[in-house]
Motif scaffolding. Structure first.
Motif, mmCIF file in Angstrom:
data_model
loop_
_atom_site.group_PDB
_atom_site.id
_atom_site.type_symbol
_atom_site.label_atom_id
_atom_site.label_comp_id
_atom_site.label_asym_id
_atom_site.label_seq_id
_atom_site.Cartn_x
_atom_site.Cartn_y
_atom_site.Cartn_z
ATOM 1 N N PHE A 1 0.671 -0.940 0.409
ATOM 2 C CA PHE A 1 0.267 0.096 0.017
ATOM 3 C C PHE A 1 0.906 1.696 0.492
ATOM 4 O O PHE A 1 0.546 2.047 -0.667
ATOM 5 N N GLN A 2 1.388 1.259 0.726
ATOM 6 C CA GLN A 2 2.849 2.522 1.121
ATOM 7 C C GLN A 2 3.558 2.558 -0.726
ATOM 8 O O GLN A 2 3.631 3.923 -0.875
ATOM 9 N N GLN A 3 4.216 2.166 -1.103
ATOM 10 C CA GLN A 3 4.824 1.604 -2.972
ATOM 11 C C GLN A 3 3.481 1.868 -3.730
ATOM 12 O O GLN A 3 4.158 2.382 -4.377
ATOM 13 N N LEU B 1 9.908 3.697 -3.916
ATOM 14 C CA LEU B 1 10.452 3.014 -5.546
ATOM 15 C C LEU B 1 9.183 3.050 -6.289
ATOM 16 O O LEU B 1 10.173 2.808 -7.681
ATOM 17 N N PHE B 2 7.667 2.232 -6.410
ATOM 18 C CA PHE B 2 7.119 2.265 -7.419
ATOM 19 C C PHE B 2 6.699 3.655 -8.327
ATOM 20 O O PHE B 2 6.998 3.445 -9.208
ATOM 21 N N GLY C 1 5.229 0.008 8.980
ATOM 22 C CA GLY C 1 4.157 -0.583 9.807
ATOM 23 C C GLY C 1 4.401 -1.788 10.275
ATOM 24 O O GLY C 1 5.328 -1.218 11.171
ATOM 25 N N HIS C 2 3.286 -2.543 11.004
ATOM 26 C CA HIS C 2 3.499 -3.081 11.844
ATOM 27 C C HIS C 2 4.616 -4.485 11.885
ATOM 28 O O HIS C 2 5.638 -5.167 12.499
ATOM 29 N N ALA C 3 4.820 -4.537 10.230
ATOM 30 C CA ALA C 3 5.680 -5.289 10.157
ATOM 31 C C ALA C 3 7.211 -4.547 9.268
ATOM 32 O O ALA C 3 8.018 -5.622 9.432
#
Length: 1018
Positions: free
Chosen positions: A55-57, A64-65, A981-983
């Protein structure tokens, strides 16, 4: 086999960025993906986004995307990963499915926004689920509906591509899911499947990047039928299943827009008789556009076909069974992709399925009509030969040209023409639909050119893209299909631009020309129209036509003989070289046919591909500043083999440091999976931090093998040595691992950092069943290296809960605790937001109503009731199954506690009880302290990653329940929102934010704690 190279589909000087983001650890994909990019001669740079940040990408404009505007963005999604970090024993199937559906909808929206912003190709790959999910009666159906939703909402975008289960079938792998890899590093797949995944993705990338083929030329005898018609007769040749499959495959190719021709050494009458008298033959004459059936060299016949169709030889695929004929064509027509059928007829279908050149990304309406269009062209050619003059021929055609703004339905064809047109293309700028939309947003306009005559409709054959720039009507794209060259259409196109410039008061029509290997016809046209207006530029030439001049252009075939018309030169003679002015620096293709032939015959399975990859040379061991020490024991020899294979080194020494050799935390998962298979022993990943050499690792394996069940190892793992005191102790997560803290430990240097892992024995990964007992044991461990406070504690999720319990116990012992770092950890009794689950269930019910909304009232009621009853039935069945498992887990948990409390020998049926299950059951009965007098540092994740959302989205209390645990209330909790994020908050680069917050907190609080300790000692 001698190494060969495929043609470079893009300029060799341009790197094709391939950005990868996944809901799981996807780095093992790089091996096969890099292998294929090298084999396909696609100069690519492969880069992975941080873990689980799809989602961030898609949404972050600096990601980067977002920075990748010319390459390919790969999104790898496994639906069940969206509930991986949020599932608990009480999470129902209904809740999990709702979580996937919600995130799928959000992903669809994020992807749509990214596709509109970027011209890069986006490939969404829906990866296979674990067996538990795959065998679930409901989830596969629900997930398939989500895939259809992606296709429905995004399939219209030319830069979107969807890969799912059927796309992997041709590379079926015996083993797909890897539970131990999944547990250790969230690497859910076997090396075989990662190879299949990389190959499927590479195949799609190749289809996106290569120039399309347009013609398939087929031999006859032992190619489209079995036997030799001249010897066996029309009734003697056979159409066995493989040859029937080949003909059907060719019909499918023709339906997808390929032009079919015959090129055979035979008597034409014999071949025609086969088509007339064998009704069991799927391929008909109507499927063919042209043929050359004679005894001339096939290379010459292919040139003749190319001249007839007005196409380049590099758009041809030639298929023959005879190696001599294939060699002749490869020698004399190297541009043609020449493929030899397998000797065994039963191998033909598999061979065709693995010829990557037959892949088609999309099929337009124009593609479906292509055979009819070329058949009409053949009729026009006959008329041209019969005409007394070119003027008479053109007059008899009754040509009609329509130039207009393209409709929305025409946009795919407009983009396709920019990608496929080579000869009459002034700039050869390849454009996707997204590119054209972006150009329109920048103020550029498009015109579509449609042509018809008395023989039929040519369709949409030309494109102009242009805009007002620097007091001129400047052209971006000016192209025309070779099917209509020599008809004067190109003159009407340039005249249209002149008239538009007149209307806008612009004095000049500026047409740039960028030379390529094939677009000499476009240059010849521009020079005929106005060589006096030609100037040289860095890219090639520019033609500055005065507006009035361009607006009055007319086609006079007698005064302007066109070299784009059909040539009557001997097709068997060598073709003249293009003019020097249009020569490209791009190297000639080398053995393209041999390479694609090899792929179709030798690289058809993951096993074959992996073997080919591993046969490639290994790197030389790096200079580590000390001599190589060879293995001395059997254990060391086996470990050397494992390390050298995975690290791709010719050899390693037993005293070499794993990380100095280039080893990574990711690769450590593979190392320990291999160790488990080889030695039958499970080791925690942090063993490599403690024992980073083969010598030390071998000693651990040997000692573990000899160790009795009652002996217990230390739970301390040195993650980072340093000279800054006191050390920081980071408690394991819910899976019992501490290697996840390695990046943070390195960022906190020079402070010493220890990881704390669960007490364990061989086969029993955790030997405590109470939170308080775990904390008490961990305190014993840390006091062996630091007898007195102040203590620095911290942990992720479960590690945060355990750190707090340790701090409370240390405080009760009179010890000072200077840091309790709670890393996105929620208190064990924190309450979720009120109505969250009810809201999700209401949303799902609303979706059911919407799906039935278009049906009559009585059918709508029946449909809703049927679906609700079906859902209720499934819910009852699967709630029963999940509750049964929960009961079994509780029984095992109570028995484990029973044996441990009595220090009895643990029975085998309790072996391998997962750490996470034991911890979650222990946490359920744990009652946290409420009077801790110290301060807590809460580090909250800020970005959601699908189901891996920040805990602030899940819990009603922004302090995640910790305010009720200190005597100071909310004033005792210092909160920082950190990157990631959490991960991913512990992954690079987000981990630096967390490290900086911890350093700042220690700088302000550690000095006070030390002074309190010193004053107490006085």
């Amino acid at each position: 086999m001698q190494s060969t190279q495929l043609p470079v589909p893009v300029a060799a000087s341009l790197q094709q960025p391939i950005a990868v983001s996944a809901t799981f650890t996807a780095e093992p994909l790089e091996e096969s993906l890099a292998f294929w990019m090298e084999k396909l001669a696609i100069p690519a740079s492969i880069e992975f986004a941080p873990y689980n940040q799809i989602f961030q990408q898609l949404l972050d404009p600096t990601s980067l995307f977002a920075q990748n505007q010319t390459g390919v963005n790969l999104l790898l999604v496994r639906f069940e990963d969206w509930w991986r970090f949020s599932q608990t024993e009480d999470t129902s199937d209904t809740q999990r499915l709702a979580e996937v559906q919600r995130n799928a909808q959000e992903l669809c929206q994020a992807l749509q926004a990214a596709l509109n912003r970027s011209a890069a190709a986006h490939i969404l790959c829906i990866c296979p689920p674990s067996p538990a999910v795959q065998n679930h009666p409901d989830w596969p159906i629900a997930f398939q509906a989500i895939e259809e939703q992606f296709l429905s909402e995004l399939g219209g975008a030319s830069n979107f591509h969807l890969l799912r289960s059927p796309d992997f079938e041709r590379y079926a792998s015996a083993s797909v899911y890897a539970p131990e890899r999944d547990r250790l590093g969230h690497i859910p797949y076997t090396p075989d499947f990662f190879t299949a995944l990389g190959t499927t993705l590479a195949r799609r990338i190749y289809a996106i990047k290569r120039s399309p083929y347009k013609v398939i030329a087929l031999d006859c005898d032992n190619t489209i039928w079995k036997g030799i018609v001249g010897e066996d007769g029309v009734d003697g040749i056979e159409f066995s299943a493989p040859f029937q499959a080949l003909q059907q495959f060719m019909i499918e190719q023709q339906n997808a827009g390929m032009v079919l021709c015959l090129c055979s050494k035979n008597n034409e009458a014999d071949v025609m008789e086969v088509f007339e008298k064998r009704p069991d033959m799927p391929l008909k004459l109507d499927h063919l556009v042209s043929w050359r059936i004679n005894w001339l060299p096939k290379s010459g016949n292919l040139r003749s076909l190319a001249a007839d169709l007005n196409l380049g030889l590099d758009s041809f695929i030639f298929l023959d069974d005879n190696p001599v004929e294939c060699a002749e064509v490869r020698t004399n027509c190297p541009e043609v992709l020449t493929l030899q059928l397998p000797k065994r007829e039963e191998d033909i279908p598999a061979f065709l399925a693995h010829v990557w050149a037959f892949d088609h990304l999309t099929v337009t309406e124009e593609d479906r009509k292509r055979t009819a269009l070329y058949q009409q062209n053949v009729a026009r050619s006959r008329l041209e030969k019969e005409a007394t003059s070119i003027e008479a021929f053109l007059s008899s055609l009754e040509l009609s040209v329509d130039i207009a703004v393209p409709t929305e339905e025409q946009q795919p064809r407009v983009a396709q023409l920019t990608q496929r047109t080579n000869q009459f293309n002034c700039t050869t700028r390849r454009r996707s639909e997204a590119d054209i939309q972006q150009l329109a947003a920048q103020g550029l306009e498009s015109r579509a050119i449609e042509v018809r005559d008395r023989f039929g409709d040519y369709g949409l054959v030309g494109v102009m893209i242009f805009g007002d720039r620097a007091a001129a009507l400047e052209v971006d794209t000016f192209l025309l299909s070779c099917r209509v060259l020599g008809r004067g259409v190109e003159y009407q196109m340039l005249r249209e631009l002149g008239q538009l410039a007149q209307q806008r008061g612009l004095p000049t029509v500026r047409v740039p020309f960028i030379p390529s290997k094939k677009n000499q016809p476009a240059l010849s046209f521009l020079e005929r129209c106005g060589a006096d207006f030609k100037t040289t530029t860095d890219e090639g030439f520019c033609f500055e036509f005065p507006t009035d001049y361009a607006a009055q252009l007319a086609y006079n075939p007698s005064a302007n003989p066109s070299d784009t018309a059909r040539s009557d030169a001997d097709p068997t003679s060598p073709q003249p070289q293009a003019k020097a002015s249009v020569q490209s620096n791009k190297p000639e293709p080398i053995n393209r046919s041999e390479r694609l032939q090899m792929i179709a015959t030798e690289l058809r399975s993951p096993t074959q591909i992996l073997q080919h990859i591993r046969r490639q040379g290994k790197a030389v061991r790096p200079d580590l500043g000390h001599e190589l020490v060879p293995p001395r024991t059997t254990t060391e020899q086996k470990l050397v083999k494992i390390w050298s294979e995975l690290l791709k080194l010719d050899t390693v020494g037993v005293t070499d440091n794993y990380f100095d050799l280039g080893g990574t935390s990711l690769l450590a998962v593979e190392v320990f999976v291999k160790i488990q298979k080889t030695f039958g022993q499970k080791l925690p990943l942090t063993t490599l931090v403690e024992r980073p050499t083969i010598e030390a690792l071998a000693q651990r394996l040997e000692r573990k093998k000899r160790r009795s069940q009652e002996e217990t190892p230390t739970s301390l793992v040195l993650l980072q040595s340093g000279n800054a005191d006191p050390p920081l102790f980071l408690v394991h997560d819910g899976d019992g691992e501490t290697l996840l803290y390695r990046n943070l430990a390195k960022r906190l240097a020079p402070r010493t950092v220890y990881g704390i892992q669960p007490l364990n024995r061989p086969g029993f990964p955790i030997l405590h069943t109470r939170i308080a007992d775990m904390a008490a044991y961990y305190i014993e461990q840390i006091r062996t290296v630091q007898p007195q406070g102040p203590y620095l504690l911290g942990g992720m999720c479960a590690g945060g809960v355990l750190s707090f319990e340790m701090a409370c116990q240390l405080e009760a012992q009179g010890q000072q605790v200077a840091l309790v770092a709670l890393m996105d950890a929620a208190d064990s009794q924190a309450e979720e937001k009120v109505g969250r689950i009810a809201s999700e269930r209401l949303s799902r019910f609303t979706q059911v109503l919407k799906q039935e909304g278009s049906r009559p009232a009585h059918e709508r009621i029946v449909g809703v009731l049927g679906k609700m009853l079906n859902k209720a039935s499934n819910l009852v069945r699967y709630e029963t199954q999940s509750r049964s498992k929960a009961v079994t887990d509780r029984i095992r948990f109570k028995l484990l506690r029973f044996y441990l409390d009595r220090k009895a020998i643990l029975p085998p049926f309790l072996a391998n009880f997962p750490v996470r299950t034991v911890y979650e059951l222990a946490e359920k009965e744990h009652v946290p302290h409420t009077d801790y007098s110290g301060n807590l540092l809460l580090l909250r994740a800020t970005s959601g990653e699908g189901a891996d959302e920040p805990h602030t989205c899940k819990y009603a209390d922004p302090l995640l329940g910790w305010g009720q645990r200190t005597s100071k209330g909310v004033m005792g909790v210092t909160v920082y929102d950190v990157a990631g994020g959490h991960a991913s908050m512990l992954q690079e680069p987000a981990v630096e934010d967390m490290a900086q917050r911890i350093r700042n907190h220690l700088e302000h609080n550690l000095a006070n704690s030390l002074s309190l300790v010193q004053s107490g000692s006085r």
